[in-house]
Design an enzyme around this catalytic site. Structure first.
Site, PDB file in Angstrom:
ATOM      1  N   GLY A   1     -14.246   4.836  -9.910  1.00  0.00           N
ATOM      2  CA  GLY A   1     -15.141   3.977  -9.139  1.00  0.00           C
ATOM      3  C   GLY A   1     -14.997   4.287  -7.662  1.00  0.00           C
TER       4      GLY A   1
ATOM      5  N   GLN B   1     -15.220   3.055   1.291  1.00  0.00           N
ATOM      6  CA  GLN B   1     -14.121   4.017   1.128  1.00  0.00           C
ATOM      7  C   GLN B   1     -14.464   5.387   1.709  1.00  0.00           C
ATOM      8  OE1 GLN B   1     -13.533   2.859  -3.247  1.00  0.00           O
ATOM      9  NE2 GLN B   1     -11.461   3.368  -2.586  1.00  0.00           N
TER      10      GLN B   1
ATOM     11  N   CYS C   1      -6.009   2.706  -6.538  1.00  0.00           N
ATOM     12  CA  CYS C   1      -7.130   2.749  -5.601  1.00  0.00           C
ATOM     13  C   CYS C   1      -7.048   4.043  -4.807  1.00  0.00           C
ATOM     14  CB  CYS C   1      -7.075   1.543  -4.653  1.00  0.00           C
ATOM     15  SG  CYS C   1      -8.443   1.490  -3.475  1.00  0.00           S
ATOM     16  N   LEU C   2      -8.178   4.732  -4.683  1.00  0.00           N
ATOM     17  CA  LEU C   2      -8.195   5.994  -3.944  1.00  0.00           C
ATOM     18  C   LEU C   2      -7.842   5.777  -2.473  1.00  0.00           C
ATOM     19  CD1 LEU C   2     -11.391   7.556  -5.566  1.00  0.00           C
ATOM     20  CD2 LEU C   2      -8.998   8.231  -5.966  1.00  0.00           C
TER      21      LEU C   2
ATOM     22  N   HIS D   1     -12.976  -4.787  -8.923  1.00  0.00           N
ATOM     23  CA  HIS D   1     -12.222  -4.018  -7.919  1.00  0.00           C
ATOM     24  C   HIS D   1     -13.184  -3.508  -6.838  1.00  0.00           C
ATOM     25  CE1 HIS D   1      -9.050  -0.788  -6.939  1.00  0.00           C
ATOM     26  NE2 HIS D   1     -10.121  -0.335  -6.327  1.00  0.00           N
ATOM     27  N   GLU D   2     -14.342  -2.985  -7.251  1.00  0.00           N
ATOM     28  CA  GLU D   2     -15.306  -2.420  -6.281  1.00  0.00           C
ATOM     29  C   GLU D   2     -15.989  -3.514  -5.467  1.00  0.00           C
ATOM     30  OE1 GLU D   2     -14.751   0.486  -5.900  1.00  0.00           O
ATOM     31  OE2 GLU D   2     -14.006   1.138  -7.837  1.00  0.00           O
TER      32      GLU D   2
ATOM     33  N   HIS E   1     -13.875  -4.523  -2.710  1.00  0.00           N
ATOM     34  CA  HIS E   1     -13.962  -3.605  -1.562  1.00  0.00           C
ATOM     35  C   HIS E   1     -15.115  -3.990  -0.632  1.00  0.00           C
ATOM     36  CE1 HIS E   1     -11.022  -0.402  -2.051  1.00  0.00           C
ATOM     37  NE2 HIS E   1     -11.391  -0.140  -3.294  1.00  0.00           N
TER      38      HIS E   1
HETATM   39  O1  GNR Z   1     -10.023   5.500  -9.773  1.00  0.00           O
HETATM   40  C1  GNR Z   1      -9.770   4.297  -9.828  1.00  0.00           C
HETATM   41  N1  GNR Z   1      -9.118   3.799 -10.900  1.00  0.00           N
HETATM   42  C2  GNR Z   1      -8.986   2.429 -11.133  1.00  0.00           C
HETATM   43  C3  GNR Z   1      -8.075   2.038 -12.099  1.00  0.00           C
HETATM   44  C4  GNR Z   1      -7.926   0.705 -12.386  1.00  0.00           C
HETATM   45  C5  GNR Z   1      -8.689  -0.242 -11.744  1.00  0.00           C
HETATM   46  C6  GNR Z   1      -9.589   0.135 -10.774  1.00  0.00           C
HETATM   47  C7  GNR Z   1      -9.740   1.471 -10.473  1.00  0.00           C
HETATM   48  S1  GNR Z   1     -10.895   1.953  -9.270  1.00  0.00           S
HETATM   49  C8  GNR Z   1     -10.131   3.415  -8.705  1.00  0.00           C
HETATM   50  C9  GNR Z   1     -10.988   4.095  -7.663  1.00  0.00           C
HETATM   51  C10 GNR Z   1     -11.127   3.195  -6.461  1.00  0.00           C
HETATM   52  O2  GNR Z   1     -10.293   3.089  -5.611  1.00  0.00           O
HETATM   53  N2  GNR Z   1     -12.220   2.474  -6.387  1.00  0.00           N
HETATM   54  O3  GNR Z   1     -12.372   1.620  -5.371  1.00  0.00           O
HETATM   55 NI    NI Z   2     -10.367   1.055  -4.748  1.00  0.00          NI
END
Ligand code: GNR
Ligand code: NI
Length: 186
Positions: free
Chosen positions: A46, A51, A94-95, A136-137, A140
């Site tokens: 995601g 980001q 999270c990246l 999660h997104e 953000h």
């Molecule tokens: O790549 C991602 N893996 C992930 C694993 C568990 C819960 C959420 C994520 S999202 C993350 C990529 C990211 O930072 N998206 O904002």
């Molecule tokens: Ni993230």
């Protein structure tokens, strides 16, 4: 199409509240294309526009496994309409917080309304990993990170580690779980 740089902790832009997209035009579609390229290269499942430094309410997701054909999903101006009372726990990453993983508890299912890449209103009933990833997104887009859902002690340890790495001009890939007092490593 172009790869964009992913911003990482402690970049203050990660705390911005992203602005809604007014029109799903060519510029937004170009952003979406770049986000997919960047997300696949990372690799991640995601990505939120902030980001890559763009404070707009745009999310890309692809949960397909490596051996499966890509399943790109685009969510513009996503909003959680309702959330299940039942919770699930998932080890998130999270990246923008590279190489740190921790369990997060969230609703197991959410109903989300959004615009698709044609600007058409859509609604989806998400559960499992899609529900986790969407939450999660959407966090953000509101300047919220998954570390905001863990203990204050763990969060402060992670933030401290990334601030130190930034001060030192290090490539930000610290191993938080093997943290040692700095005098042991110099
Ligand atoms: O790549 C991602 N893996 C992930 C694993 C568990 C819960 C959420 C994520 S999202 C993350 C990529 C990211 O930072 N998206 O904002
Ligand atoms: Ni993230």
């Amino acid at each position: 199409m172009a790869l964009r740089d992913i911003i990482v902790l402690p970049d203050a832009r990660l705390r911005l509240v992203s602005e809604p997209v007014k029109a799903v035009d060519a510029e937004i579609r170009a952003l979406v294309d770049d986000m997919f390229e960047t997300m696949y290269a990372a690799p991640g499942i995601g990505l939120a526009a902030i980001q890559v430094g763009v404070p707009r309410r745009v999310v890309t997701i692809d949960l397909a496994k490596k051996e499966e054909p890509p399943q790109p999903l685009v969510f513009i101006n996503p909003e959680i309409v309702s959330a299940a009372d039942e919770k699930s726990v998932y080890e998130e990453g999270c990246l923008s917080i590279p190489e740190y993983y921790e369990e997060v508890t969230r609703p197991v299912a959410v109903k989300v309304k959004f615009l698709d890449r044609d600007g058409k209103a859509q609604e989806i009933d998400a559960s499992g990993l899609l529900a986790t990833c969407l939450q999660h997104e959407i966090d953000h887009l509101n300047g919220v990170l998954f570390i905001d859902h863990i203990s204050k002690l763990k969060r402060e340890m992670v933030v401290k580690k990334f601030k130190k790495a930034a001060r030192r001009g290090e490539h930000p890939k610290p191993k938080v779980e093997d943290d040692k007092p700095s005098h042991h490593i110099g």
